[in-house]
Design a protein around this motif. Structure first.
Motif, PDB file in Angstrom:
ATOM      1  N   THR A   1       1.234   7.499   9.939  1.00 46.30           N
ATOM      2  CA  THR A   1       0.318   6.351  10.079  1.00 46.30           C
ATOM      3  C   THR A   1       0.991   5.091   9.553  1.00 46.30           C
ATOM      4  OG1 THR A   1      -1.563   7.821   9.790  1.00 46.30           O
ATOM      5  CG2 THR A   1      -1.992   5.484   9.465  1.00 46.30           C
ATOM      6  N   PHE A   2       1.600   5.187   8.374  1.00 47.41           N
ATOM      7  CA  PHE A   2       2.287   4.033   7.788  1.00 47.41           C
ATOM      8  C   PHE A   2       3.428   3.560   8.695  1.00 47.41           C
ATOM      9  CE2 PHE A   2       0.404   5.178   3.615  1.00 47.41           C
ATOM     10  CZ  PHE A   2       0.047   3.899   3.191  1.00 47.41           C
TER      11      PHE A   2
ATOM     12  N   LYS B   1       2.164   1.903  11.878  1.00 50.62           N
ATOM     13  CA  LYS B   1       1.597   0.569  11.607  1.00 50.62           C
ATOM     14  C   LYS B   1       2.714  -0.463  11.374  1.00 50.62           C
ATOM     15  CE  LYS B   1      -2.976   1.791   9.750  1.00 50.62           C
ATOM     16  NZ  LYS B   1      -3.845   0.911  10.532  1.00 50.62           N
TER      17      LYS B   1
ATOM     18  N   ARG C   1       0.840  -1.203   0.000  1.00 52.24           N
ATOM     19  CA  ARG C   1       0.000   0.000   0.000  1.00 52.24           C
ATOM     20  C   ARG C   1       0.876   1.256   0.000  1.00 52.24           C
ATOM     21  NH1 ARG C   1      -4.738  -1.437   4.438  1.00 52.24           N
ATOM     22  NH2 ARG C   1      -6.300  -2.073   2.913  1.00 52.24           N
ATOM     23  N   TYR C   2       1.982   1.184   0.726  1.00 50.34           N
ATOM     24  CA  TYR C   2       2.862   2.357   0.844  1.00 50.34           C
ATOM     25  C   TYR C   2       3.615   2.615  -0.468  1.00 50.34           C
ATOM     26  CZ  TYR C   2       6.382   5.554   2.590  1.00 50.34           C
ATOM     27  OH  TYR C   2       7.181   6.658   2.774  1.00 50.34           O
TER      28      TYR C   2
ATOM     29  N   VAL D   1      -3.154   3.531  -0.696  1.00 49.76           N
ATOM     30  CA  VAL D   1      -3.993   4.157   0.336  1.00 49.76           C
ATOM     31  C   VAL D   1      -3.436   5.525   0.665  1.00 49.76           C
ATOM     32  CG1 VAL D   1      -4.922   3.922   2.674  1.00 49.76           C
ATOM     33  CG2 VAL D   1      -4.535   1.895   1.322  1.00 49.76           C
ATOM     34  N   ASN D   2      -4.330   6.454   0.854  1.00 49.19           N
ATOM     35  CA  ASN D   2      -3.911   7.830   1.093  1.00 49.19           C
ATOM     36  C   ASN D   2      -3.785   8.140   2.598  1.00 49.19           C
ATOM     37  OD1 ASN D   2      -3.232  10.414   0.477  1.00 49.19           O
ATOM     38  ND2 ASN D   2      -5.299  11.098  -0.039  1.00 49.19           N
ATOM     39  N   TRP D   3      -2.900   7.389   3.285  1.00 53.98           N
ATOM     40  CA  TRP D   3      -2.658   7.655   4.704  1.00 53.98           C
ATOM     41  C   TRP D   3      -1.451   8.574   4.837  1.00 53.98           C
ATOM     42  CZ3 TRP D   3      -2.637   1.737   6.004  1.00 53.98           C
ATOM     43  CH2 TRP D   3      -3.961   1.284   6.114  1.00 53.98           C
ATOM     44  N   GLY D   4      -1.324   9.204   5.991  1.00 55.37           N
ATOM     45  CA  GLY D   4      -0.149  10.056   6.243  1.00 55.37           C
ATOM     46  C   GLY D   4       1.080   9.207   6.515  1.00 55.37           C
ATOM     47  N   GLN D   5       2.234   9.826   6.345  1.00 52.30           N
ATOM     48  CA  GLN D   5       3.522   9.147   6.556  1.00 52.30           C
ATOM     49  C   GLN D   5       3.612   8.497   7.948  1.00 52.30           C
ATOM     50  OE1 GLN D   5       6.342   9.168   4.332  1.00 52.30           O
ATOM     51  NE2 GLN D   5       7.142   7.728   5.811  1.00 52.30           N
TER      52      GLN D   5
END
Length: 333
Positions: free
Chosen positions: A304-305, A308, A292-293, A298-302
């Motif tokens: 968040t990735f 996780k 995903r990264y 997925v449009n998550w913030g840096q």
């Protein structure tokens, strides 16, 4: 833009209230409360899902989000080339995966669903969805892609926190991926696929807490069959187990409860445990997050990735200890 009057016309309803709610729309209509959902796949796949739900209902598993038909007898409305489905609005709360009693209920529900799924012949104009026989190939492809993502990082002139974490951890997950492939190839996976083909059952493929709704009458509903397909049932069981286990520090008691509860409805045979173990072993969550990264899925913030990825790596020791304990408990060779 969704044209509400088209929904009203095609489903023969009058919308009084419409509210966005967790990726769907809550509707209050002249015919009761409804759930409206935009579908991001075509009508042939939708007919497979519709047929699967109708098959479950026919076989006594009716606690699900059944589709309403439009005025033409189809389970969708077509609005500006988008497909929308309409189902009953189910009141209740999401299953709590930290509560062992609710996990037990969910496991029994999954077994009942699998039993009711047997003998499904999809509608003629639908598209058969199946992952039978594909997992050795999928595991191999995903394990190899861990190296491809490493190459993406190497080409970057500036490496961020996620890149550095990935580089430090990737070899471990690549090795465990290879072990999972070896476990699967050493199992009766293909024979079990042939059996599943003959039984004509299917899996939910996204059996997780937000798709298991408990109402105040004690009824457990299963919703969101969008990903359902022909598959060996141990895939659903492993997927469900991982979703639970990551929340309870890979506690073996929860795993045993899931298996005991499932077996009380529909017993697993000896050969299935090794396939289940291979699925549990495979670093699916690690691969999926990195995928995903690096492929902008997925449009998550840096942060968040990175957080996780950190939490997956931090549970590594507990994960390995769990795999050992599980292997011993179920005498997997």
């Amino acid at each position: 833009m969704m044209r509400e009057f088209e929904i009203e016309r095609q489903f023969d309803i009058k919308i009084e209230i419409i509210k966005a709610n967790k990726g769907v729309y809550y509707l209050k209509t002249n015919k009761g409360e409804r759930c409206l959902k935009r579908i991001n796949y075509g009508p042939q796949k939708l007919l497979f899902v519709y047929g699967a739900k109708e098959h479950l209902i026919k076989n006594g598993f009716s606690s699900l989000d059944r589709y309403y038909l439009n005025s033409e007898g189809e389970p969708y409305a077509l609005v500006n080339e988008d497909l929308y489905t309409l189902s009953e609005w189910l009141e209740g709360r999401e299953c709590d995966f930290r509560n062992i009693d609710e996990v037990r209920i969910a496991a029994e529900t999954l077994a009942r669903m699998h039993e009711a799924s047997k003998g499904y012949d999809p509608p003629e104009n639908s598209k058969l969805k199946s992952d039978l026989g594909r997992w050795p190939h999928l595991m191999e492809k995903r394990t190899k892609s861990l190296d491809k993502m490493k190459d993406i990082i190497r080409k970057k002139s500036i490496k961020n926190d996620f890149d550095m974490l990935y580089l430090k951890s990737v070899e471990f997950y690549k090795e465990i991926g290879k072990k999972a492939i070896s476990t699967l190839m050493d199992s009766n996976y293909y024979e079990l696929c042939m059996l599943a083909e003959q039984e004509k059952g299917f899996c939910h493929h996204d059996f997780t807490y937000h798709n298991i709704i408990l109402d105040d009458k004690g009824v457990t509903h299963v919703i969101d069959f969008d990903y359902c397909k022909r598959e060996v049932r141990t895939f659903d069981i492993s997927n469900f187990m991982i979703k639970v286990l990551k929340r309870v520090d890979w506690n073996l008691e929860f795993a045993k409860t899931i298996i005991d509860s499932y077996n009380s409805i529909s017993e697993l045979n000896k050969e299935e445990y090794k396939v289940l173990y291979a699925y549990l072993q495979f670093p699916q969550r690690y691969w999926r997050l990195a995928n995903r990264y690096y492929y902008n899925e997925v449009n998550w913030g840096q942060n968040t990735f990175t957080n996780k990825l950190n939490s997956i790596i931090e549970e590594k020791e507990k994960f390995l200890a769990f795999l050992d304990a599980f292997k011993n408990e179920y005498k997997i060779q």
